[in-house]
Design an enzyme around this catalytic site. Sequence first.
Site, short mmCIF file in Angstrom:
data_model
loop_
_atom_site.label_atom_id
_atom_site.label_comp_id
_atom_site.label_asym_id
_atom_site.label_seq_id
_atom_site.Cartn_x
_atom_site.Cartn_y
_atom_site.Cartn_z
CG HIS A 258 -2.08 0.93 1.07
ND1 HIS A 258 -2.01 2.27 1.38
CD2 HIS A 258 -3.33 0.72 0.60
CE1 HIS A 258 -3.18 2.83 1.11
NE2 HIS A 258 -4.00 1.92 0.63
CD GLU A 316 -9.11 -3.78 -3.22
OE1 GLU A 316 -10.10 -4.17 -2.55
OE2 GLU A 316 -9.20 -3.07 -4.20
N1 ACO Z 1 3.82 -7.80 -4.71
C1 ACO Z 1 5.11 -7.78 -5.06
N2 ACO Z 1 5.89 -6.70 -4.98
C2 ACO Z 1 5.33 -5.57 -4.57
C3 ACO Z 1 3.98 -5.51 -4.19
C4 ACO Z 1 3.21 -6.67 -4.27
N3 ACO Z 1 1.92 -6.69 -3.94
N4 ACO Z 1 3.68 -4.24 -3.81
C5 ACO Z 1 4.80 -3.53 -3.97
N5 ACO Z 1 5.80 -4.34 -4.43
C6 ACO Z 1 7.19 -3.95 -4.70
C7 ACO Z 1 7.26 -3.00 -5.89
O1 ACO Z 1 7.51 -3.72 -7.08
C8 ACO Z 1 8.41 -2.11 -5.51
O2 ACO Z 1 9.60 -2.69 -5.83
P1 ACO Z 1 10.78 -1.82 -6.50
O3 ACO Z 1 11.04 -0.70 -5.55
O4 ACO Z 1 11.90 -2.80 -6.63
O5 ACO Z 1 10.24 -1.35 -7.80
C9 ACO Z 1 8.34 -2.04 -4.00
O6 ACO Z 1 7.64 -3.21 -3.57
C10 ACO Z 1 7.62 -0.82 -3.48
O7 ACO Z 1 6.37 -0.76 -4.07
P2 ACO Z 1 5.78 0.51 -4.78
O8 ACO Z 1 5.30 0.10 -6.11
O9 ACO Z 1 6.69 1.67 -4.69
O10 ACO Z 1 4.55 0.82 -3.88
P3 ACO Z 1 3.44 1.80 -4.30
O11 ACO Z 1 3.20 2.62 -3.12
O12 ACO Z 1 3.70 2.52 -5.56
O13 ACO Z 1 2.26 0.80 -4.67
C11 ACO Z 1 0.49 -0.66 -4.60
C12 ACO Z 1 1.29 0.41 -3.84
C13 ACO Z 1 0.13 -0.14 -6.01
C14 ACO Z 1 -0.79 -0.92 -3.85
C15 ACO Z 1 1.35 -1.93 -4.72
O14 ACO Z 1 1.70 -2.39 -3.43
C16 ACO Z 1 0.67 -3.03 -5.50
O15 ACO Z 1 0.76 -3.05 -6.72
N6 ACO Z 1 -0.04 -3.99 -4.81
C17 ACO Z 1 -0.74 -5.05 -5.49
C18 ACO Z 1 -2.06 -4.54 -6.02
C19 ACO Z 1 -3.06 -4.27 -4.91
O16 ACO Z 1 -3.20 -5.02 -3.95
N7 ACO Z 1 -3.80 -3.16 -5.08
C20 ACO Z 1 -4.83 -2.71 -4.11
C21 ACO Z 1 -4.32 -1.57 -3.28
S1 ACO Z 1 -5.45 -1.11 -2.03
C22 ACO Z 1 -6.55 -0.06 -2.76
O17 ACO Z 1 -6.23 0.72 -3.61
C23 ACO Z 1 -7.96 -0.06 -2.35
#
Ligand code: ACO
Length: 379
Positions: A258, A316
């Site tokens: 998140h 989620e």
């Molecule tokens: N699985 C694997 N790796 C992940 C995940 C995940 N669920 N979430 C983040 N990471 C990784 C990213 O690839 C990133 O790696 P990097 O720095 O090497 O590129 C690192 O962890 C940090 O993540 P960010 O992308 O910077 O986190 P951000 O704050 O942009 O994204 C997000 C948050 C979009 C929710 C992300 O965690 C994600 O894609 N989760 C999966 C989708 C999801 O569950 N969405 C629902 C969110 S809740 C809502 O909106 C109601």
Amino acid sequence: MSTPNIYVPGLEGIVAAQTKLSKVDGLAGELVIGGFKLETIANKASFEEMVFTLWNGRLPNEKELKDFRKSLAKLRELPEPTLKLLKAIATEKLNMMDALRSAVGTLGLNSPKENQDQWLAQRLLAAFPTVVAAAWRLSHGKRVIAPDPKLGHAANYLYMIEGKAPSAARVRGLETYLNTVIDHGLNASTFTARVIVSTASDFVSAIVGAIGALKGPLHGGAPGPALDMVFEIGDASKAEAVLRKKLAAGERLMGFGHRIYKVRDPRADVLAKAAREFYEADGDMKFYDLVLDVEKVALSMLEEHKPGRNLQTNVEFYTALLLHGLGLPTGIFSPTFAVARVGGWLAHCFEQRAAARLIRPQSQYIGETDKHWIPLESR
Ligand code: ACO
């Protein structure tokens, strides 16, 4: 006002609005909605009470709630052109969020000139479940079920999907879900709605834009894939192998991570509790237990994959568990999120209208500045 002129990708950490609607504390893992800590209100209020509280800044009294319910119930039926459009969409086999976005664009039909914001807000809130249920049934070759004005908002939603009045326990489970996700600070879809209202545009346009933002898998599109992931695993003993393969392939685990929460999303706990009660009452804990096992494995895999990034369970993951337990089909998870969040979007639309300030950030130009024009015949 002076501008910092600093590029912040994804606007991370930037404060772009003031709100009295919800407070998201990502480090403490705390969520306040309408002045209430989430866990003190989510499983008590009806959805109508929750919306009234957000729109008016306080709980309704008995008469106010009765009047609000009545007024919403009158606005549930869809105009004929909306129904026609949904029938056409069903033949095109659009996904449910696209169907919702297209049909919601017509909900401003017959809106009065006076008090338009108030009317549109009630119209949009009241008609969202009707649009989703109709789109779902039509896409499955079933007849549309007209709303029942005697039922509350959540009960009527289930009724219009299934054609029979739901049990009190299912209505309570759904209301707890809707209340839990109704608002969440300046998330992407809420921001979208506020940007649109800030241009002095109308509420229908704002909500259509917000649906588009919610649709993406990084925002509201995750619960379906999260559930699919649990089904794919099927048995706790396979969790590690399946998840490891996904991470190695560069996939994100849906329902984890998140932007704001660096600890467990507090909404996950509220939904997990509601799900537990529901599955217990049903007498079959197999799926509930599998989900908990998958969560444990996923968290340890994510810590191994991105050490120190604190990728925790988000709302989620447990949305998937609860909505599946309530018997809702996966294809309707994201639209059901929208049925809840529209209450929050509209509260933000009112807030933004009152703030009356165009949202217009800047961009940093990183292109060339001295190109030479080449006539077409010479390129
Ligand atoms: N699985 C694997 N790796 C992940 C995940 C995940 N669920 N979430 C983040 N990471 C990784 C990213 O690839 C990133 O790696 P990097 O720095 O090497 O590129 C690192 O962890 C940090 O993540 P960010 O992308 O910077 O986190 P951000 O704050 O942009 O994204 C997000 C948050 C979009 C929710 C992300 O965690 C994600 O894609 N989760 C999966 C989708 C999801 O569950 N969405 C629902 C969110 S809740 C809502 O909106 C109601």
